[in-house]
Motif scaffolding. Structure first.
Motif, PDB file in Angstrom:
ATOM      1  N   PRO A 115      11.696  63.465  10.436  1.00 52.78           N
ATOM      2  CA  PRO A 115      10.254  63.721  10.453  1.00 52.78           C
ATOM      3  C   PRO A 115       9.467  62.910   9.427  1.00 52.78           C
ATOM      4  O   PRO A 115       8.317  62.569   9.657  1.00 52.78           O
ATOM      5  CB  PRO A 115      10.154  65.222  10.135  1.00 52.78           C
ATOM      6  CG  PRO A 115      11.414  65.782  10.645  1.00 52.78           C
ATOM      7  CD  PRO A 115      12.463  64.722  10.384  1.00 52.78           C
ATOM      8  N   ALA A 117       9.885  59.853   8.677  1.00 50.57           N
ATOM      9  CA  ALA A 117       9.595  58.520   9.216  1.00 50.57           C
ATOM     10  C   ALA A 117       8.531  58.572  10.309  1.00 50.57           C
ATOM     11  O   ALA A 117       7.954  57.554  10.666  1.00 50.57           O
ATOM     12  CB  ALA A 117      10.874  57.877   9.757  1.00 50.57           C
ATOM     13  N   VAL A 118       8.283  59.750  10.856  1.00 49.12           N
ATOM     14  CA  VAL A 118       7.259  59.884  11.896  1.00 49.12           C
ATOM     15  C   VAL A 118       5.880  59.758  11.246  1.00 49.12           C
ATOM     16  O   VAL A 118       5.594  60.448  10.275  1.00 49.12           O
ATOM     17  CB  VAL A 118       7.388  61.246  12.602  1.00 49.12           C
ATOM     18  CG1 VAL A 118       6.209  61.482  13.544  1.00 49.12           C
ATOM     19  CG2 VAL A 118       8.706  61.329  13.355  1.00 49.12           C
ATOM     20  N   PRO A 119       5.041  58.845  11.760  1.00 47.46           N
ATOM     21  CA  PRO A 119       3.711  58.696  11.176  1.00 47.46           C
ATOM     22  C   PRO A 119       2.974  60.028  11.117  1.00 47.46           C
ATOM     23  O   PRO A 119       3.029  60.817  12.061  1.00 47.46           O
ATOM     24  CB  PRO A 119       3.011  57.735  12.145  1.00 47.46           C
ATOM     25  CG  PRO A 119       4.110  56.961  12.767  1.00 47.46           C
ATOM     26  CD  PRO A 119       5.282  57.890  12.844  1.00 47.46           C
ATOM     27  N   GLY A 120       2.306  60.270  10.005  1.00 52.31           N
ATOM     28  CA  GLY A 120       1.581  61.527   9.816  1.00 52.31           C
ATOM     29  C   GLY A 120       0.627  61.816  10.964  1.00 52.31           C
ATOM     30  O   GLY A 120       0.514  62.952  11.425  1.00 52.31           O
ATOM     31  N   VAL A 121      -0.035  60.770  11.446  1.00 48.77           N
ATOM     32  CA  VAL A 121      -0.969  60.959  12.545  1.00 48.77           C
ATOM     33  C   VAL A 121      -0.254  61.511  13.778  1.00 48.77           C
ATOM     34  O   VAL A 121      -0.716  62.451  14.425  1.00 48.77           O
ATOM     35  CB  VAL A 121      -1.662  59.626  12.889  1.00 48.77           C
ATOM     36  CG1 VAL A 121      -2.413  59.736  14.205  1.00 48.77           C
ATOM     37  CG2 VAL A 121      -2.612  59.238  11.779  1.00 48.77           C
ATOM     38  N   VAL A 122       0.895  60.912  14.084  1.00 43.46           N
ATOM     39  CA  VAL A 122       1.651  61.371  15.248  1.00 43.46           C
ATOM     40  C   VAL A 122       2.116  62.810  15.029  1.00 43.46           C
ATOM     41  O   VAL A 122       2.059  63.642  15.947  1.00 43.46           O
ATOM     42  CB  VAL A 122       2.851  60.440  15.516  1.00 43.46           C
ATOM     43  CG1 VAL A 122       3.734  61.005  16.614  1.00 43.46           C
ATOM     44  CG2 VAL A 122       2.370  59.057  15.883  1.00 43.46           C
ATOM     45  N   LEU A 125      -0.865  65.027  15.668  1.00 43.26           N
ATOM     46  CA  LEU A 125      -1.199  65.052  17.097  1.00 43.26           C
ATOM     47  C   LEU A 125      -0.197  65.922  17.855  1.00 43.26           C
ATOM     48  O   LEU A 125      -0.552  66.774  18.670  1.00 43.26           O
ATOM     49  CB  LEU A 125      -1.189  63.639  17.679  1.00 43.26           C
ATOM     50  CG  LEU A 125      -2.287  62.688  17.205  1.00 43.26           C
ATOM     51  CD1 LEU A 125      -2.071  61.290  17.771  1.00 43.26           C
ATOM     52  CD2 LEU A 125      -3.654  63.216  17.624  1.00 43.26           C
ATOM     53  N   MET A 126       1.077  65.719  17.535  1.00 42.53           N
ATOM     54  CA  MET A 126       2.159  66.435  18.212  1.00 42.53           C
ATOM     55  C   MET A 126       2.039  67.934  17.992  1.00 42.53           C
ATOM     56  O   MET A 126       2.035  68.724  18.928  1.00 42.53           O
ATOM     57  CB  MET A 126       3.459  65.917  17.604  1.00 42.53           C
ATOM     58  CG  MET A 126       4.656  65.967  18.452  1.00 42.53           C
ATOM     59  SD  MET A 126       5.888  64.852  17.725  1.00 42.53           S
ATOM     60  CE  MET A 126       6.156  65.562  16.130  1.00 42.53           C
ATOM     61  N   TRP A 127       1.931  68.324  16.721  1.00 37.38           N
ATOM     62  CA  TRP A 127       1.809  69.753  16.418  1.00 37.38           C
ATOM     63  C   TRP A 127       0.500  70.305  16.960  1.00 37.38           C
ATOM     64  O   TRP A 127       0.423  71.451  17.398  1.00 37.38           O
ATOM     65  CB  TRP A 127       1.933  70.008  14.911  1.00 37.38           C
ATOM     66  CG  TRP A 127       3.354  70.049  14.435  1.00 37.38           C
ATOM     67  CD1 TRP A 127       4.022  69.059  13.784  1.00 37.38           C
ATOM     68  CD2 TRP A 127       4.297  71.122  14.600  1.00 37.38           C
ATOM     69  NE1 TRP A 127       5.313  69.449  13.516  1.00 37.38           N
ATOM     70  CE2 TRP A 127       5.500  70.713  14.005  1.00 37.38           C
ATOM     71  CE3 TRP A 127       4.234  72.394  15.187  1.00 37.38           C
ATOM     72  CZ2 TRP A 127       6.635  71.508  13.971  1.00 37.38           C
ATOM     73  CZ3 TRP A 127       5.370  73.198  15.157  1.00 37.38           C
ATOM     74  CH2 TRP A 127       6.552  72.754  14.555  1.00 37.38           C
ATOM     75  N   PHE A 129      -0.921  69.410  19.712  1.00 41.72           N
ATOM     76  CA  PHE A 129      -0.639  69.713  21.117  1.00 41.72           C
ATOM     77  C   PHE A 129       0.166  71.000  21.239  1.00 41.72           C
ATOM     78  O   PHE A 129      -0.117  71.859  22.073  1.00 41.72           O
ATOM     79  CB  PHE A 129       0.142  68.576  21.765  1.00 41.72           C
ATOM     80  CG  PHE A 129      -0.692  67.374  22.114  1.00 41.72           C
ATOM     81  CD1 PHE A 129      -1.916  67.518  22.752  1.00 41.72           C
ATOM     82  CD2 PHE A 129      -0.257  66.093  21.818  1.00 41.72           C
ATOM     83  CE1 PHE A 129      -2.691  66.417  23.083  1.00 41.72           C
ATOM     84  CE2 PHE A 129      -1.023  64.983  22.129  1.00 41.72           C
ATOM     85  CZ  PHE A 129      -2.233  65.145  22.761  1.00 41.72           C
ATOM     86  N   ASN A 232      -5.305  64.072   5.976  1.00 42.40           N
ATOM     87  CA  ASN A 232      -4.933  63.673   7.337  1.00 42.40           C
ATOM     88  C   ASN A 232      -4.852  64.844   8.292  1.00 42.40           C
ATOM     89  O   ASN A 232      -5.439  64.828   9.373  1.00 42.40           O
ATOM     90  CB  ASN A 232      -3.566  62.982   7.346  1.00 42.40           C
ATOM     91  CG  ASN A 232      -3.578  61.685   6.590  1.00 42.40           C
ATOM     92  OD1 ASN A 232      -4.576  61.326   5.985  1.00 42.40           O
ATOM     93  ND2 ASN A 232      -2.463  60.985   6.621  1.00 42.40           N
ATOM     94  N   ILE A 236      -7.519  65.341  11.374  1.00 40.12           N
ATOM     95  CA  ILE A 236      -7.175  65.111  12.780  1.00 40.12           C
ATOM     96  C   ILE A 236      -7.277  66.405  13.573  1.00 40.12           C
ATOM     97  O   ILE A 236      -7.706  66.405  14.728  1.00 40.12           O
ATOM     98  CB  ILE A 236      -5.767  64.488  12.891  1.00 40.12           C
ATOM     99  CG1 ILE A 236      -5.779  63.120  12.209  1.00 40.12           C
ATOM    100  CG2 ILE A 236      -5.359  64.329  14.343  1.00 40.12           C
ATOM    101  CD1 ILE A 236      -4.424  62.536  11.999  1.00 40.12           C
TER     102      ILE A 236
END
Lengths: 295, 286
Positions: A115, A117-122, A125-127, A129, A232, A236
């Motif tokens: 997690p 390495a996953v971009p903060g933005v992604v 967005l993911m959570w 959703f 962030n 978002i």
């Protein structure tokens, strides 16, 4: 005694030449903005008379600004709840992986780290959703159970929802920092403990935790900085739930809105400076307390 | 191996507990991967953790790269530029600086060290607004430089390299090279750099991930969509999807997110031997 000789001028100059590129860039993108915003914070755009020197007026205004304190209080609450939870999870995971008692230790370590390495933005967005009623898991869960069990995108729960995202993003990163520190414990210490008949909990208490102190202090300081700079995730989520996140939800969001939506550049600089000082002071205190027990 | 003298017994209970944590870490990503195979309509009508409807992954990918005249490819290219110039430069400056501080004694060294260490505690985001204000004054905002320049300075990376270089390079080695008449820079490139390699990879990877994932800095610096990196681009697609009269493109946000994640996760997994040893070898002894 060649080692005792004071460094020659040639060597000394070489030392400077290695550091110079960093220092020049540092002065331009670190020191200069700080100085410039200190300067800005002493001025104010007046309707009459344009840009005027106002001394510390901006500071007294910010320090008595309820919107500033509302945001600062929120990140402080976030800090004292989320950071201990996240670090406790990270610590437990690091100790579990280091204990050698796990099946699939390598996989566990990597899976927990991914997690980060996953971009903060992604991540947001993911959570975002997942939290939603429309295509998310929360909507599905509530429908399946036939009632409103979870409502992460509501006034009461949004801060918890943000805390969950931040924990998800950084628990594994902190785990890895702590785990790396555990790897540097010399094996003889464990042997000595085994000879003394120390049990596992005893080894954790008197060997592993002391060895982790430095890394824990670093992890804590970075988490404090992260909390105070919270931006962030709420920013978002604001796209998803506009009514829940105000324009002064955190001090950083406040400073951002002041300079980009309100054109109050001087006041934004003041808020940024106050938060920077607050963060540095708390980080410094933590570092002092964390290292004092050394002696 | 620290505990090789006595192999502890594996514990099922502990493994099960940790499996819960692993599931928590991975399930959002699993949801994302599965969702990327669905059409926009099926996203709302199916259970998130199971495939459903026609397999739309390739259609989604094609649409990601053609939506709005293919701007996603542009964002991808921009991200690569920011990573190569910003993270590459940051690693270079931190390596040289950390090495210089660790291995040379000269006047002013203590002051530099204190300043840089103090800077570690100054949060990058607190600095972003002032940096924007200054860059705006000198006309640097809304250029690629406005994203690259602040990325170049990583006080923490410099600190890591300083700790790492202190431990990894024996001073006698440098003395010997000097006696042999080698210049300082030649010694650095032929001897020191090799010993520093695990530290360089570690600092480099963390700089790459910070740049690849950076949101706040480019958000405030850039107003031109053509200059966006992936993170800002995706967030802007998501913002397009809500509000009055919006045309949601959730399937594109989700598929675009997968495409954004894959390279950076792949880099971490491929290089994990190096950066993990770099972390352990002295980076975080505190």
């Amino acid at each position: 005694m060649p080692g005792r000789r004071p460094p020659s001028r040639r060597v000394s100059a070489a030392g400077w030449s290695f550091i110079a590129p960093f220092l020049v860039t540092f002065a331009f993108v670190f020191l200069a903005p700080v100085v410039y915003s200190l300067y800005l914070s002493l001025f104010r755009d007046q309707l009459m008379g344009g840009n005027q020197f106002v001394g510390l007026t901006n500071y007294t205004a910010a320090l008595t600004d309820p919107r500033f304190w509302e945001g600062a209080g929120r990140v402080f609450l976030f800090l004292v709840v989320q950071v201990p939870i996240m670090l406790a999870v990270a610590l437990a995971a690091a100790l579990a992986i280091d204990s050698g008692r796990l099946f699939g230790k390598r996989f566990t370590r990597i899976a927990l780290f991914v997690p980060y390495a996953v971009p903060g933005v992604v991540a947001v967005l993911m959570w975002g959703f997942l939290y939603g009623e429309r295509i998310g898991m929360v909507g599905w869960l509530n429908e399946t159970l036939g009632s409103q069990v979870l409502a992460p995108l509501s006034k009461e729960w949004i801060l918890v929802a943000i805390g969950n995202i931040v924990t998800w993003e950084f628990a594994g990163y902190n785990m890895l920092i702590l785990y790396s520190a555990l790897r540097t414990v010399p094996g003889e210490l464990y042997e000595a403990a085994a000879i003394d008949g120390a049990g596992q909990w005893r080894v954790i208490g008197s060997v592993k935790l002391p060895a982790l102190r430095g890394a824990l202090v670093i992890a804590t300081i970075f988490s404090i900085i992260g909390s105070f700079q919270l931006f962030n995730e709420p920013n978002i989520l604001q796209d998803i739930a506009p009514t829940l996140i105000s324009s002064s939800y955190t001090p950083n969001i406040y400073a951002y809105n002041l300079s980009f939506r309100g054109q109050q550049v001087n006041y934004a600089a003041t808020v940024a400076i106050i938060m920077g000082v607050l963060t540095a002071v708390i980080a410094y205190v933590v570092q002092l307390r964390g290292t004092r027990r050394d002696d | 191996m620290a505990q090789s003298f006595a192999q502890p017994r594996r514990s099922v209970i502990l493994t099960v507990l940790m499996a819960g944590l692993v599931a928590y870490s991975l399930f959002p990503l699993l949801w994302l991967l599965i969702s990327a195979t669905k059409t926009q309509d099926m996203l709302g009508d199916s259970f998130g953790l199971l495939p459903a409807g026609p397999f739309a992954l390739f259609d989604n990918i094609a649409e990601v790269f053609t939506h709005q005249d293919g701007i996603f490819a542009r964002w991808f290219g921009n991200t690569i530029i920011y990573v190569v110039a910003g993270a590459g430069g940051a690693t270079l400056l931190a390596t040289l600086g950390g090495y210089g501080l660790a291995k040379y004694r000269f006047r002013g060294r203590a002051a530099i060290f204190a300043t840089v260490l103090g800077a570690v505690a100054v949060p990058g985001t607190a600095l972003a607004v002032p940096t924007f204000l200054m860059f705006s004054e000198i006309g640097l905002t809304n250029t690629m430089w406005s994203v690259i320049l602040p990325t170049l300075v990583s006080p923490f990376g410099m600190y890591l390299m300083w700790v790492f270089a202190s431990e990894a390079i024996p001073t006698e080695l440098l003395e010997a090279a000097r006696v042999d008449g080698a210049g300082e820079w030649r010694t650095f490139f032929t001897i020191s750099l090799r010993l520093l390699a695990p530290g360089v990879v570690t600092v480099g990877l963390f700089a790459i991930v910070a740049t690849w994932n950076n949101y706040f800095l480019p958000l405030i610096m850039l107003s031109d969509r053509e200059l966006y990196p992936l993170a800002i681009g995706l967030a802007s697609w998501n913002a397009d999807a809500v509000g009055i009269g919006a045309a949601p493109v959730f399937h594109l946000v989700i598929t675009g997110a997968v495409i954004t994640i894959l390279p950076i996760v792949a880099v971490f997994l491929l290089l994990q031997r190096y950066w993990q040893s770099g972390l352990s070898a002295g980076g975080v002894k505190g």
